[in-house]
Motif scaffolding. Structure first.
Motif, PDB file in Angstrom:
ATOM      1  N   TYR A  37       0.817  -1.213   0.000  1.00 58.26           N
ATOM      2  CA  TYR A  37       0.000   0.000   0.000  1.00 58.26           C
ATOM      3  C   TYR A  37       0.854   1.267   0.000  1.00 58.26           C
ATOM      4  CZ  TYR A  37       0.677  -0.596   5.082  1.00 58.26           C
ATOM      5  OH  TYR A  37       1.207  -0.801   6.344  1.00 58.26           O
ATOM      6  N   GLY A 168      -4.805  -6.920  -1.381  1.00 56.66           N
ATOM      7  CA  GLY A 168      -4.006  -6.513  -2.527  1.00 56.66           C
ATOM      8  C   GLY A 168      -3.926  -7.633  -3.542  1.00 56.66           C
ATOM      9  N   ARG A 225      -1.120   2.393   8.340  1.00 56.84           N
ATOM     10  CA  ARG A 225      -1.395   2.932   7.004  1.00 56.84           C
ATOM     11  C   ARG A 225      -1.628   4.441   7.080  1.00 56.84           C
ATOM     12  NH1 ARG A 225      -4.589  -0.377   2.392  1.00 56.84           N
ATOM     13  NH2 ARG A 225      -4.333   1.140   0.712  1.00 56.84           N
ATOM     14  N   THR A 246       3.033   8.009  -2.961  1.00 55.12           N
ATOM     15  CA  THR A 246       3.206   7.142  -1.790  1.00 55.12           C
ATOM     16  C   THR A 246       4.635   7.295  -1.287  1.00 55.12           C
ATOM     17  OG1 THR A 246       4.018   5.250  -3.066  1.00 55.12           O
ATOM     18  CG2 THR A 246       1.611   5.453  -2.818  1.00 55.12           C
TER      19      THR A 246
END
Length: 386
Positions: A37, A168, A225, A246
């Motif tokens: 992620y 995922g 996260r 990210t």
């Protein structure tokens, strides 16, 4: 998995005729945790444990499925908009629907299936099941027109749309694309991947299952996260002219420049992620050279980061890692999301027996139970057996 065992149950529970047999593996992830992620890399491989099914079209629109391990049978129509409520059957139903969306004209079939992927050990039995049936339906009803990536995405969509798991793509990817003697570096952003040799002669790969799963895992996952997202937001503010999506897009100097703008905890989380990005690339180089000592060193570094910076280990797992260090195990770390589960160990063959026996004895002395032991070998992905 024993083909004769699966076939005997298929014959018994249906009309005595045989069909085609398919298999898909579970997976391990050598290194690259909590990177998916964050747009980073993972490093999985398919293993010698998985799901096997026998399947034969039955000329109707009804799927008749028998779960050998559970001794349970479920039937559903391929056109039913709701599908079965039984949890294991939702995976088959979901794959049927997702393969139909991808142009495969799935009709009714009879199937019996079994597996030897240990449940709850982080080897992805659900992805193995999805991949097995996706591959089988593509072969039986689609003339193999659907590409491998579509099989992966059908499995992921099954989790999302029919099983309530927002996963995922690593697990399904490893199950479908796995190759014997190869690990795969998957770019979770672009879906590009590359095979790397994994043939550690003189070593064994073994998982020690702590038989522990702490309840705070889901909320803690969300917290971590969020920490990563907080750092990304600060980086975007600091570097408005750079494309930062990210933590994959950050470097150490950039992280250092926003230390005063986010919490110490957020910095610790980001420190692990940036370090893990570097470690995955270092392991790629080491595997290319056959340098398993460096691979092992990076595994220990990953565990240290997961335990101290990302704080997703637990007392039991840390205890197993310390035993590994004391025995001179080449590499060891927690595998998976954290707060329990397994350690993955790269062990020299001459140390294997003493390490495993000592780990079982000491863990039992401290926690009143032995860890489960799973030897794994890197094998092929989804395939037709016969």
């Amino acid at each position: 998995m024993d083909i004769e065992f699966v076939r005997s149950r298929f014959i018994k529970h249906f009309d005595g005729k045989t069909g085609n047999v398919y298999a898909s593996p579970g997976r391990i992830n050598l290194i690259g945790e909590h990177t998916d992620y964050n747009g980073g890399f993972v490093f999985p491989g398919a293993i010698d444990k998985g799901i096997m099914c026998e399947i034969r079209p039955n000329g109707t629109d009804t799927v008749m499925a028998y779960a050998i391990d559970l001794k349970d049978r479920v039937e559903f129509n391929v056109n039913d908009p709701e599908g079965p409520k039984t949890s294991w059957a939702r995976y088959i139903y979901g794959i049927v629907q997702e393969m139909k969306k991808r142009g495969v004209d799935v009709k009714g079939f009879n199937t019996a299936f079994a597996g030897d992927v240990p449940l709850g050990a982080g080897m992805s039995s659900s992805a193995a099941m999805e991949s097995c049936f996706a591959f089988a339906l593509n072969d039986l009803f689609g003339d193999n027109k659907v590409e491998k990536w579509d099989l992966v995405l059908a499995g992921q969509a099954t989790e999302h749309n029919y099983c309530g798991v927002n996963c995922g793509i690593m697990d399904q990817f490893a199950s479908v694309f796995g190759k014997e003697g190869k690990l795969m570096r998957l770019d979770c952003r672009s879906r590009e991947f590359e095979y790397f040799p994994f043939d550690p002669k003189g070593y064994k790969l073994v998982l020690l299952d702590s038989v522990v799963k702490h309840e705070l895992a889901s909320s803690a996952y969300n917290d971590r996260r969020r920490s990563c997202e907080n750092v990304v937001a600060a980086l975007k503010n600091k570097y408005p002219n750079r494309k930062i999506e990210t933590l994959r897009d950050a470097d150490w100097d950039m992280l250092d420049s926003v230390k005063s703008e986010v919490s110490d905890e957020d910095i610790k989380r980001a420190t692990f992620v940036l370090g893990e990005k570097d470690r995955v690339l270092a392991v790629c180089d080491a595997l290319t050279k056959g340098d398993y000592e460096t691979v092992g060193k990076k595994m220990y570094e990953t565990h240290e980061g997961l335990s101290k910076d990302y704080e997703v280990s637990c007392e039991e797992i840390d205890f197993l890692v310390e035993i590994a260090k004391a025995h001179g195990v080449t590499g060891c770390r927690i595998m998976g999301g954290g707060f329990g589960g397994c350690t993955i160990n790269l062990v020299k063959e001459e140390l294997y027996d003493s390490f495993v026996n000592d780990a079982k004895e000491k863990y039992n002395e401290k926690y009143g139970r032995e860890p489960k032991v799973y030897d794994v070998v890197i094998k092929d992905g989804s395939h037709k057996v016969c």
